[in-house]
Design a protein around this motif. Sequence first.
Motif, PDB file in Angstrom:
ATOM      1  N   ASN A   1       0.834  -1.215   0.000  1.00 14.43           N
ATOM      2  CA  ASN A   1       0.000   0.000   0.000  1.00 14.43           C
ATOM      3  C   ASN A   1       0.862   1.256   0.000  1.00 14.43           C
ATOM      4  O   ASN A   1       0.597   2.220  -0.726  1.00 14.43           O
ATOM      5  CB  ASN A   1      -0.915   0.010   1.230  1.00 14.43           C
TER       6      ASN A   1
ATOM      7  N   PRO B   1      -3.242   1.948  -2.812  1.00 13.43           N
ATOM      8  CA  PRO B   1      -4.154   0.951  -2.255  1.00 13.43           C
ATOM      9  C   PRO B   1      -4.210  -0.332  -3.086  1.00 13.43           C
ATOM     10  O   PRO B   1      -4.272  -0.285  -4.316  1.00 13.43           O
ATOM     11  CB  PRO B   1      -5.508   1.668  -2.271  1.00 13.43           C
TER      12      PRO B   1
ATOM     13  N   GLU C   1     -13.139   0.435   2.677  1.00 13.60           N
ATOM     14  CA  GLU C   1     -13.110   1.893   2.784  1.00 13.60           C
ATOM     15  C   GLU C   1     -13.290   2.557   1.423  1.00 13.60           C
ATOM     16  O   GLU C   1     -13.971   3.574   1.302  1.00 13.60           O
ATOM     17  CB  GLU C   1     -11.781   2.343   3.409  1.00 13.60           C
TER      18      GLU C   1
ATOM     19  N   SER D   1      -9.008  -2.005   3.609  1.00 11.55           N
ATOM     20  CA  SER D   1      -8.886  -0.801   2.778  1.00 11.55           C
ATOM     21  C   SER D   1      -9.822  -0.867   1.575  1.00 11.55           C
ATOM     22  O   SER D   1     -10.297   0.162   1.088  1.00 11.55           O
ATOM     23  CB  SER D   1      -7.437  -0.608   2.319  1.00 11.55           C
TER      24      SER D   1
END
Length: 258
Positions: free
Chosen positions: A86, A91, A139, A136
């Motif tokens: 990351n 990401p 998110e 992630s």
Amino acid sequence: MTGNGVTGSDVPYEKVAVITGAGGALGRATALRLGADGFAIGALGRKSGELDETAAQLVAEGVPVRVLEVDLRDAQAIEAAITATNADFGPVEALVNNAAIYPSTPFLDIPLAEYDDVVTVNQRGYFYAAQVAARSMVERRSGAIVNVGSITWNGGWSNLASYVSTKGAAVALTRALARELGEFGVRVNAVSPGAFPTKAEEIQGDAAEYSAHVIEHQALKRRGTDAELAAVVAFLVGPDSSFVTGQTINVDGGWIMK
């Protein structure tokens, strides 16, 4: 966890993939295919020499790559590797849980320590890598996870009870995560390879005899290639499968049909 640094250009990248077991034949083919599809690659594995060969091939193709020597028995190392990817590239958009161990032992003789080791790598390792990567992804409301299973869980294979049970678990995990993460736009699928000509076949004895056995059971009368499996993984992490989740695709030349 150890890493050899980043080979590539500026970050972040639009597409980033983490592949476990990236030093093996199927993992390397997957890394090369996803690299060709525009992914920066976090290449995870235990054997530095094999990982370096994967990295060299990716670099030759102009693909940004970070090599991370990770033992999937070490949960902290898994998290650190995904976090490092990351940080290096941006990401993680795709995770391919590919690494596995496969000791060949008759069921009645399997030591509990051997069983625990297989479960730790093949089952807990997949679970935790998916959990770290998915945080992630949730998110961002975007991401794809592919768990590599095996057709052995469909029919059972002698002397591989530990391995077979973990590959069945990989399919079950795929379905559970697809159901739970779907509302966040994260897709989770599995591929179940058949008998590809990799180092894993060494446990089967005579190579020519085993190859003939494979072809006899397949509908397609030839051996599959690493690139053919990688193409299915690429489909499952790419935009053409945007409405596909919770599925297991057998890539086995028509050995198992269900």
